[in-house]
Design a protein around this motif. Sequence first.
Motif, PDB file in Angstrom:
ATOM      1  N   VAL A 306       0.840  -1.196   0.000  1.00 37.67           N
ATOM      2  CA  VAL A 306       0.000   0.000   0.000  1.00 37.67           C
ATOM      3  C   VAL A 306       0.877   1.249   0.000  1.00 37.67           C
ATOM      4  CG1 VAL A 306      -1.845  -1.215   1.231  1.00 37.67           C
ATOM      5  CG2 VAL A 306      -0.148   0.089   2.520  1.00 37.67           C
ATOM      6  N   GLY A 307       0.255   2.371  -0.276  1.00 31.34           N
ATOM      7  CA  GLY A 307       0.979   3.638  -0.282  1.00 31.34           C
ATOM      8  C   GLY A 307       0.350   4.596  -1.267  1.00 31.34           C
ATOM      9  N   LYS A 308       0.782   5.837  -1.219  1.00 33.95           N
ATOM     10  CA  LYS A 308       0.229   6.866  -2.092  1.00 33.95           C
ATOM     11  C   LYS A 308       0.664   6.626  -3.530  1.00 33.95           C
ATOM     12  CE  LYS A 308      -0.247  11.057  -0.625  1.00 33.95           C
ATOM     13  NZ  LYS A 308      -0.021  12.440  -0.151  1.00 33.95           N
ATOM     14  N   ASN A 309      -0.086   7.197  -4.468  1.00 39.47           N
ATOM     15  CA  ASN A 309       0.286   7.104  -5.877  1.00 39.47           C
ATOM     16  C   ASN A 309       1.677   7.672  -6.094  1.00 39.47           C
ATOM     17  OD1 ASN A 309      -3.082   7.797  -6.463  1.00 39.47           O
ATOM     18  ND2 ASN A 309      -2.114   5.930  -7.178  1.00 39.47           N
ATOM     19  N   GLY A 310       2.512   6.931  -6.832  1.00 37.61           N
ATOM     20  CA  GLY A 310       3.861   7.389  -7.115  1.00 37.61           C
ATOM     21  C   GLY A 310       4.871   7.069  -6.044  1.00 37.61           C
ATOM     22  N   ALA A 311       4.452   6.364  -4.990  1.00 39.51           N
ATOM     23  CA  ALA A 311       5.379   6.078  -3.884  1.00 39.51           C
ATOM     24  C   ALA A 311       6.420   5.034  -4.263  1.00 39.51           C
ATOM     25  CB  ALA A 311       4.591   5.595  -2.660  1.00 39.51           C
ATOM     26  N   GLY A 312       6.101   4.152  -5.235  1.00 37.76           N
ATOM     27  CA  GLY A 312       7.055   3.126  -5.646  1.00 37.76           C
ATOM     28  C   GLY A 312       6.549   1.702  -5.513  1.00 37.76           C
ATOM     29  N   LYS A 313       5.226   1.527  -5.380  1.00 42.67           N
ATOM     30  CA  LYS A 313       4.663   0.189  -5.167  1.00 42.67           C
ATOM     31  C   LYS A 313       4.870  -0.713  -6.381  1.00 42.67           C
ATOM     32  CE  LYS A 313       0.553   1.809  -4.460  1.00 42.67           C
ATOM     33  NZ  LYS A 313       0.888   3.214  -4.768  1.00 42.67           N
ATOM     34  N   SER A 314       4.484  -0.226  -7.559  1.00 43.59           N
ATOM     35  CA  SER A 314       4.664  -1.023  -8.781  1.00 43.59           C
ATOM     36  C   SER A 314       6.140  -1.264  -9.064  1.00 43.59           C
ATOM     37  CB  SER A 314       4.006  -0.316  -9.974  1.00 43.59           C
ATOM     38  OG  SER A 314       2.609  -0.180  -9.777  1.00 43.59           O
ATOM     39  N   THR A 315       6.962  -0.277  -8.742  1.00 46.26           N
ATOM     40  CA  THR A 315       8.402  -0.426  -8.944  1.00 46.26           C
ATOM     41  C   THR A 315       8.954  -1.542  -8.071  1.00 46.26           C
ATOM     42  OG1 THR A 315       8.553   1.939  -9.431  1.00 46.26           O
ATOM     43  CG2 THR A 315      10.607   0.804  -8.936  1.00 46.26           C
ATOM     44  N   LEU A 316       8.428  -1.688  -6.855  1.00 45.34           N
ATOM     45  CA  LEU A 316       8.862  -2.764  -5.973  1.00 45.34           C
ATOM     46  C   LEU A 316       8.578  -4.127  -6.609  1.00 45.34           C
ATOM     47  CD1 LEU A 316       9.896  -3.917  -3.306  1.00 45.34           C
ATOM     48  CD2 LEU A 316       7.602  -3.578  -2.345  1.00 45.34           C
ATOM     49  N   LEU A 317       7.376  -4.291  -7.182  1.00 47.60           N
ATOM     50  CA  LEU A 317       7.062  -5.557  -7.837  1.00 47.60           C
ATOM     51  C   LEU A 317       7.983  -5.799  -9.030  1.00 47.60           C
ATOM     52  CD1 LEU A 317       3.178  -5.983  -7.892  1.00 47.60           C
ATOM     53  CD2 LEU A 317       4.813  -6.437  -6.071  1.00 47.60           C
ATOM     54  N   SER A 318       8.234  -4.765  -9.812  1.00 48.66           N
ATOM     55  CA  SER A 318       9.120  -4.911 -10.974  1.00 48.66           C
ATOM     56  C   SER A 318      10.522  -5.313 -10.538  1.00 48.66           C
ATOM     57  CB  SER A 318       9.169  -3.602 -11.766  1.00 48.66           C
ATOM     58  OG  SER A 318       7.906  -3.294 -12.330  1.00 48.66           O
ATOM     59  N   ALA A 319      10.967  -4.759  -9.401  1.00 50.05           N
ATOM     60  CA  ALA A 319      12.292  -5.118  -8.886  1.00 50.05           C
ATOM     61  C   ALA A 319      12.317  -6.571  -8.426  1.00 50.05           C
ATOM     62  CB  ALA A 319      12.681  -4.185  -7.750  1.00 50.05           C
ATOM     63  N   LEU A 320      11.266  -7.011  -7.759  1.00 49.03           N
ATOM     64  CA  LEU A 320      11.207  -8.401  -7.308  1.00 49.03           C
ATOM     65  C   LEU A 320      11.185  -9.365  -8.491  1.00 49.03           C
ATOM     66  CD1 LEU A 320       8.639  -8.130  -4.367  1.00 49.03           C
ATOM     67  CD2 LEU A 320      11.115  -8.412  -4.196  1.00 49.03           C
ATOM     68  N   MET A 321      10.562  -8.949  -9.596  1.00 51.27           N
ATOM     69  CA  MET A 321      10.503  -9.790 -10.787  1.00 51.27           C
ATOM     70  C   MET A 321      11.735  -9.621 -11.663  1.00 51.27           C
ATOM     71  SD  MET A 321       8.407 -12.091 -11.904  1.00 51.27           S
ATOM     72  CE  MET A 321       8.496 -13.152 -13.341  1.00 51.27           C
ATOM     73  N   GLN A 322      12.628  -8.715 -11.268  1.00 49.89           N
ATOM     74  CA  GLN A 322      13.860  -8.456 -12.022  1.00 49.89           C
ATOM     75  C   GLN A 322      13.585  -7.890 -13.419  1.00 49.89           C
ATOM     76  OE1 GLN A 322      17.471  -9.245 -10.690  1.00 49.89           O
ATOM     77  NE2 GLN A 322      15.948  -8.428  -9.251  1.00 49.89           N
ATOM     78  N   LEU A 323      12.551  -7.062 -13.504  1.00 48.95           N
ATOM     79  CA  LEU A 323      12.234  -6.387 -14.754  1.00 48.95           C
ATOM     80  C   LEU A 323      12.945  -5.054 -14.868  1.00 48.95           C
ATOM     81  CD1 LEU A 323       8.401  -7.123 -14.976  1.00 48.95           C
ATOM     82  CD2 LEU A 323      10.281  -8.363 -16.057  1.00 48.95           C
ATOM     83  N   ILE A 324      13.569  -4.587 -13.780  1.00 51.96           N
ATOM     84  CA  ILE A 324      14.361  -3.365 -13.780  1.00 51.96           C
ATOM     85  C   ILE A 324      15.696  -3.676 -13.108  1.00 51.96           C
ATOM     86  CG2 ILE A 324      12.341  -1.834 -13.752  1.00 51.96           C
ATOM     87  CD1 ILE A 324      12.798  -1.443 -10.754  1.00 51.96           C
ATOM     88  N   PRO A 325      16.718  -2.853 -13.335  1.00 55.05           N
ATOM     89  CA  PRO A 325      18.006  -3.098 -12.679  1.00 55.05           C
ATOM     90  C   PRO A 325      17.885  -2.991 -11.160  1.00 55.05           C
ATOM     91  CG  PRO A 325      18.244  -1.542 -14.495  1.00 55.05           C
ATOM     92  CD  PRO A 325      16.778  -1.723 -14.286  1.00 55.05           C
ATOM     93  N   THR A 326      18.574  -3.884 -10.445  1.00 57.14           N
ATOM     94  CA  THR A 326      18.555  -3.871  -8.983  1.00 57.14           C
ATOM     95  C   THR A 326      19.973  -4.070  -8.455  1.00 57.14           C
ATOM     96  OG1 THR A 326      18.173  -6.269  -8.805  1.00 57.14           O
ATOM     97  CG2 THR A 326      16.228  -4.849  -8.916  1.00 57.14           C
TER      98      THR A 326
END
Length: 511
Positions: A306-326
Amino acid sequence: MMSAFDTGTTTPGLWVSQLRLKFPGSASLLFDDLSLHVRPGEKVLLLGPSGCGKSTLLQVLSGLIPDVIEVPMKFDGISRPTSWGYLFQDPDAQFCMPYVDEELAFVLENLQVPRERMPELIRFYLEEVGLELEDPHFPIASLSGGMKQRLAIASLLALDPAVWFLDEPSSLLDPEGTREVWETVKRVTANKTVLIVEHKIDDIVDFVDRVVLFDTDGRMLADGEPSRIFREHRQELQTFGIWYPGIWDDYSRKRKLSAERCAACKPGGTGEPLIRLRQFAGYHGKAKKIEVDLAELHPGEWVTVVGKNGAGKSTLLSALMQLIPTEGGYWMNGSAVKGLTDVVDTAAFVFQNPELQFIANSVFDEVAFNFRRDGEPEIGVAARTEALLDEFGLLPQRNQHPYQLSLGQKRRLSVAAATVKAQALLLLDEPTFGQDAASTFALLEKLEAWRAEGIAIVMVTHDPGIVRTFATRVWEVRDGKLAADMLPAAYEATGRASGTGSEQQTVKVRS
């Protein structure tokens, strides 16, 4: 309101008589002799199950069908507005420019607003919808889904149309953002005609004059004043799985009775962790967008993010799936994760925008793809695909193109296709937005059954009912950081689930 273009206060009525419409590939008519009349200045909410034709009706009344979208249709008569604005379910579908300020400037330029007035108006419209950007020359592609929705609404504010067609305007917004946006819409449309398709109705029941209720087949069940519809047609609302005020309370009471009879429902969070994160970070380019100091996820846990729009929630999922550099420590089943190949056999990912996942030209082939990829004989593919489509309520749409589905149906298709294989981890980004109540609860109960079998779930959601009813833990993301890990009751106590809490309040991250 500061208006760039004055359309006046007189707004036209709109109507259609004896509408008949059928999508290619569909076995039956979506509308069969449907008639609807909306008076000037009226606020009308269209309610019905996902896929019943609510969004299609908006597109017919606005003229998008058939002027832009070619769909076979007939009618005895129709009256469409000359001044109108349309907010799509998917905000990406209506953007014309790559940057926020350019998108609004595009609207203003078409209204012949002098260039020197544009910077002031652009700032004003962004402030009206709560889209806070240090520099409005910001790439739209880098906005979160909720921020894109705010920008789309700002574009309508700039257009200042006489008739507003609003298709799920708050589906991707957090609770506070939902309330703020509706307050703005209510204020600026006082003398306008407004047609609304919306599942999150608690914030608008006091705003609309009429509710038009549809059944699964697009037939009109009722039309009248909201309190009367919700009072006299409660049985139909429940039968067809349509959202109504108080539905989560009714469902929670029903589910509690079911849970008491279900000995198989087991709490999660035991055993060795499926995922361990330590000093973990995800990047967009060179910019760090999400940070996690320490976190663990166990088999059988259901974590809502949960969190406000733009806080980074979707980015967290993308990082866990390794769809973005980590970078940093990331272990799955005790093994270090270095890239997508280390997680793809363990995790399934459902995007916020379901169209990003579609690769086939029919609903059937979209689900069948993964069965075929695994080399299953075609007779088995057909049987398993049809069984899964039936389970997700999509069998009647088996021959349609995925893009022809309603947003709720697209969401169900994306989940069905992603979960063909039983993965140990499901990463779900707003899987219930655009869904009717029946589809939402059916999906949640399916996920709960998987969780009880040991599958771990990480779900981004803005729905406090899901947090309260299904989550075993809550991860709260603030300003690009996993700031809190807590039980649902603790999150409810902060007040942020309803958008009333202070952002300065701190909850300790569980170690």
